[in-house]
Design a protein around this motif. Structure first.
Motif, short mmCIF file in Angstrom:
data_model
loop_
_atom_site.label_atom_id
_atom_site.label_comp_id
_atom_site.label_asym_id
_atom_site.label_seq_id
_atom_site.Cartn_x
_atom_site.Cartn_y
_atom_site.Cartn_z
N PRO A 100 39.94 48.92 48.26
CA PRO A 100 39.47 48.55 46.92
C PRO A 100 40.60 48.39 45.90
CG PRO A 100 38.05 50.24 47.83
CD PRO A 100 39.21 50.10 48.77
N MET A 101 41.67 49.18 46.05
CA MET A 101 42.80 49.09 45.12
C MET A 101 43.87 48.10 45.61
SD MET A 101 41.92 51.30 42.75
CE MET A 101 43.38 51.80 41.86
N LEU A 102 43.60 47.46 46.76
CA LEU A 102 44.50 46.47 47.37
C LEU A 102 45.86 47.08 47.74
CD1 LEU A 102 43.72 43.31 45.18
CD2 LEU A 102 42.66 44.05 47.33
N LEU A 146 53.02 44.39 36.28
CA LEU A 146 52.53 43.16 36.92
C LEU A 146 51.98 43.39 38.32
CD1 LEU A 146 55.41 40.75 35.84
CD2 LEU A 146 53.17 41.03 34.76
N LEU A 147 52.06 44.63 38.82
CA LEU A 147 51.67 44.91 40.20
C LEU A 147 50.26 44.45 40.55
CD1 LEU A 147 52.32 46.20 42.97
CD2 LEU A 147 51.38 48.33 42.06
N PRO A 148 49.20 44.79 39.75
CA PRO A 148 47.85 44.39 40.17
C PRO A 148 47.67 42.89 40.28
CG PRO A 148 47.84 45.27 37.93
CD PRO A 148 49.18 45.58 38.51
N ILE A 149 48.32 42.13 39.44
CA ILE A 149 48.23 40.66 39.54
C ILE A 149 48.90 40.20 40.82
CG2 ILE A 149 48.94 38.48 38.48
CD1 ILE A 149 48.76 39.90 35.76
N GLY A 150 50.05 40.78 41.12
CA GLY A 150 50.74 40.44 42.36
C GLY A 150 49.92 40.79 43.59
N LEU A 151 49.24 41.95 43.55
CA LEU A 151 48.40 42.35 44.68
C LEU A 151 47.23 41.40 44.87
CD1 LEU A 151 48.32 46.22 44.13
CD2 LEU A 151 49.56 44.99 45.91
N LEU A 152 46.64 40.96 43.77
CA LEU A 152 45.53 39.99 43.87
C LEU A 152 46.00 38.68 44.50
CD1 LEU A 152 43.37 40.21 40.60
CD2 LEU A 152 42.53 40.28 42.96
N ILE A 153 47.11 38.16 44.02
CA ILE A 153 47.64 36.90 44.55
C ILE A 153 47.99 37.07 46.03
CG2 ILE A 153 49.56 35.28 44.42
CD1 ILE A 153 49.63 35.84 41.39
N VAL A 155 45.36 34.96 48.17
CA VAL A 155 45.95 33.63 48.37
C VAL A 155 46.97 33.63 49.52
CG1 VAL A 155 47.24 31.75 47.31
CG2 VAL A 155 45.62 33.08 45.93
N LEU A 156 47.98 34.48 49.41
CA LEU A 156 49.10 34.40 50.34
C LEU A 156 48.75 34.83 51.75
CD1 LEU A 156 52.01 35.71 48.08
CD2 LEU A 156 51.33 33.34 48.52
N VAL A 157 47.98 35.91 51.89
CA VAL A 157 47.62 36.36 53.23
C VAL A 157 46.72 35.35 53.94
CG1 VAL A 157 46.38 38.14 54.53
CG2 VAL A 157 48.02 38.80 52.76
N PRO A 158 45.65 34.84 53.29
CA PRO A 158 44.85 33.81 53.97
C PRO A 158 45.66 32.57 54.33
CG PRO A 158 43.61 34.73 52.14
CD PRO A 158 45.00 35.26 52.02
N TRP A 217 38.03 41.52 49.93
CA TRP A 217 37.74 42.17 48.66
C TRP A 217 38.39 41.43 47.49
CZ3 TRP A 217 34.45 45.07 46.37
CH2 TRP A 217 34.77 45.76 45.19
N ALA A 218 39.63 40.98 47.64
CA ALA A 218 40.32 40.27 46.56
C ALA A 218 39.62 38.95 46.24
CB ALA A 218 41.78 40.01 46.95
N ILE A 219 39.19 38.23 47.27
CA ILE A 219 38.48 36.97 47.06
C ILE A 219 37.14 37.24 46.37
CG2 ILE A 219 37.32 35.06 48.23
CD1 ILE A 219 39.63 35.24 50.33
N ALA A 220 36.46 38.32 46.79
CA ALA A 220 35.19 38.69 46.16
C ALA A 220 35.38 39.04 44.68
CB ALA A 220 34.55 39.85 46.91
N LEU A 221 36.46 39.73 44.36
CA LEU A 221 36.73 40.08 42.96
C LEU A 221 36.92 38.83 42.11
CD1 LEU A 221 39.22 43.09 43.29
CD2 LEU A 221 36.87 43.17 42.42
N LEU A 222 37.69 37.89 42.61
CA LEU A 222 37.91 36.65 41.85
C LEU A 222 36.62 35.84 41.74
CD1 LEU A 222 41.41 35.62 43.25
CD2 LEU A 222 40.89 36.56 40.99
N ALA A 223 35.84 35.81 42.82
CA ALA A 223 34.58 35.07 42.80
C ALA A 223 33.59 35.69 41.83
CB ALA A 223 33.98 35.02 44.21
N SER A 224 33.64 37.01 41.66
CA SER A 224 32.68 37.69 40.78
C SER A 224 32.81 37.25 39.32
CB SER A 224 32.88 39.21 40.87
OG SER A 224 34.08 39.61 40.25
N THR A 225 33.97 36.72 38.95
CA THR A 225 34.15 36.29 37.56
C THR A 225 33.25 35.11 37.21
OG1 THR A 225 35.97 34.78 38.16
CG2 THR A 225 36.55 37.06 37.60
N GLN A 226 32.72 34.41 38.23
CA GLN A 226 31.86 33.26 37.98
C GLN A 226 30.51 33.67 37.42
OE1 GLN A 226 33.18 30.09 38.26
NE2 GLN A 226 34.96 31.44 38.52
N TRP A 227 30.04 34.88 37.73
CA TRP A 227 28.76 35.32 37.15
C TRP A 227 28.88 36.58 36.29
CZ3 TRP A 227 29.79 35.50 42.41
CH2 TRP A 227 29.81 36.75 43.01
N LEU A 228 29.98 37.31 36.43
CA LEU A 228 30.17 38.48 35.58
C LEU A 228 31.15 38.23 34.45
CD1 LEU A 228 30.48 41.30 38.30
CD2 LEU A 228 28.48 40.72 36.93
#
Length: 353
Positions: free
Chosen positions: A111-113, A160-167, A171-174, A222-233
């Motif tokens: 959850p904390m990536l 900047l760590l959490p932004i880097g972890l999200l990216i 993005v980078l791992v997939p 989980w990271a993709i789900a977090l970014l996708a959640s912004t579309q409705w939350l």
């Protein structure tokens, strides 16, 4: 200058001979407390995670800004404590706490990536007898010997760590799954909780590689789900969570900044020299338990006894301090608090402008 400051003023040299009496006492006086106790590990980790996520929910959902801010502060401290169990995972025996590694990754790491593979196989290099403080140590930089701008940059990386972890996970791992050179780059340069920019990680193998695969898959989903959640939350929940993780990372970076004196210029060091380059912040100070939880206020003692469970370090310190006495080699690694240590490193860098 006080006697205390005089003792602390001399730089630590890798040529310091080992204090064999201290090293022997460290082992002999602590044998009976060296077993990890599940009855302490499990409740501590679970309660820390539950309080952290509950407080984070409050920070996101409450309309009162002061109440939300108070919840955010609690979330930072509780999630910080929960996250720091990653340090214990690198040292405890694989069979000591059945299921703990899996549960921690499921509840905290993914959850904390920051899954456990980011520290496992990395932190142990920091404790290697001939690597500590050298260019082969992933967790060492001679910060006290660097330019003044190095300290602000050191903290900016944490912001900047959490932004880097999200990216990284979204993005980078997939992309790395279909672009092998990118996968090798991400693994080598962006898959370890290290501070040494020269460190490049070896490819994982066998059981560890399988563990990495599942942890990476969990983090990416989980990271993709977090970014996708912004579309409705909307972005507000995610931005608040990013802010909480960012402050948590800054806390950890400040703790890292004062965990050592950072005075070694690359030569191999004796165990005693490594100990004296490390820091204890023992009682009576109370704040250290907040910024260096899970036994990390006894970081120097930890370098003497790397496999000692965190809950036994206070007693280990008490025994060794009583046995060795004031003014001993053991006593020289104890400091009064974070502010003094940050000031010490900052003054050292200012002399190198």
């Amino acid at each position: 200058m006080t006697v205390y400051e005089t003792i602390k003023a001399d730089p630590v040299s890798g040529a310091i001979p080992d204090d064999k009496a201290m090293l022997r006492a460290a082992v002999e006086l602590t044998r009976d407390i060296a077993t990890a106790r599940p009855g302490i590990y499990w409740p501590d980790m679970l309660v820390s995670a539950a309080v952290g996520y509950g407080a984070l929910a409050g920070a996101i959902l409450l309309d009162n800004p002061w109440a939300a801010l108070a919840c955010a502060a609690v979330a930072v401290l509780a999630l910080y404590r929960a996250l720091l169990f990653i340090h214990e995972l690198t040292h405890i025996h694989r069979d000591a706490l059945p299921g703990f590694r899996f549960a921690w990754n499921l509840l905290v790491g993914i959850p904390m990536l920051i899954p456990s593979f980011m520290y496992e196989g990395v932190h142990t290099l920091h404790h290697a007898r001939t690597r500590y403080g050298t260019v082969e140590d992933p967790e060492y930089l001679p910060l006290a010997l660097m330019k003044p701008w190095s300290l602000p940059m050191f903290l900016l990386v944490a912001v900047l760590l959490p932004i880097g972890l999200l990216i990284r996970s979204a993005v980078l791992v997939p992309l790395g799954a279909i672009i092998p050179p990118l996968r090798r780059l991400v693994w080598g340069r962006a898959s370890a909780l290290s501070i040494n920019p020269a460190f490049e990680r070896r490819a994982p193998e066998d059981d560890f590689a399988r563990m990495v695969f599942w942890q990476e898959l969990g983090c990416s989903a989980w990271a993709i789900a977090l970014l996708a959640s912004t579309q409705w939350l909307g972005w507000r929940p995610l931005l608040i969570a990013i802010a909480v993780v960012s402050v948590t990372a800054v806390f950890n970076q400040l703790r890292t900044l004062v965990a050592h004196l950072w005075q070694n210029e690359g030569e191999a060091m004796t165990v005693t020299a490594q100990y004296l380059d490390s820091v204890n912040v023992p009682p009576p100070g109370l704040w250290a338990e907040l910024w260096a939880p899970v036994g990390l206020r006894y970081h120097a003692t930890h370098h003497l006894l790397p496999s000692m469970p965190y809950h036994a370090l206070p007693e280990a310190h008490r025994r060794l301090a009583a046995h060795c006495g004031a003014g001993s080699t053991y006593d020289r690694a104890s400091y009064p608090g974070m502010a003094m240590l940050i000031g010490r490193i900052a003054r050292s860098t200012m002399r190198r402008r």
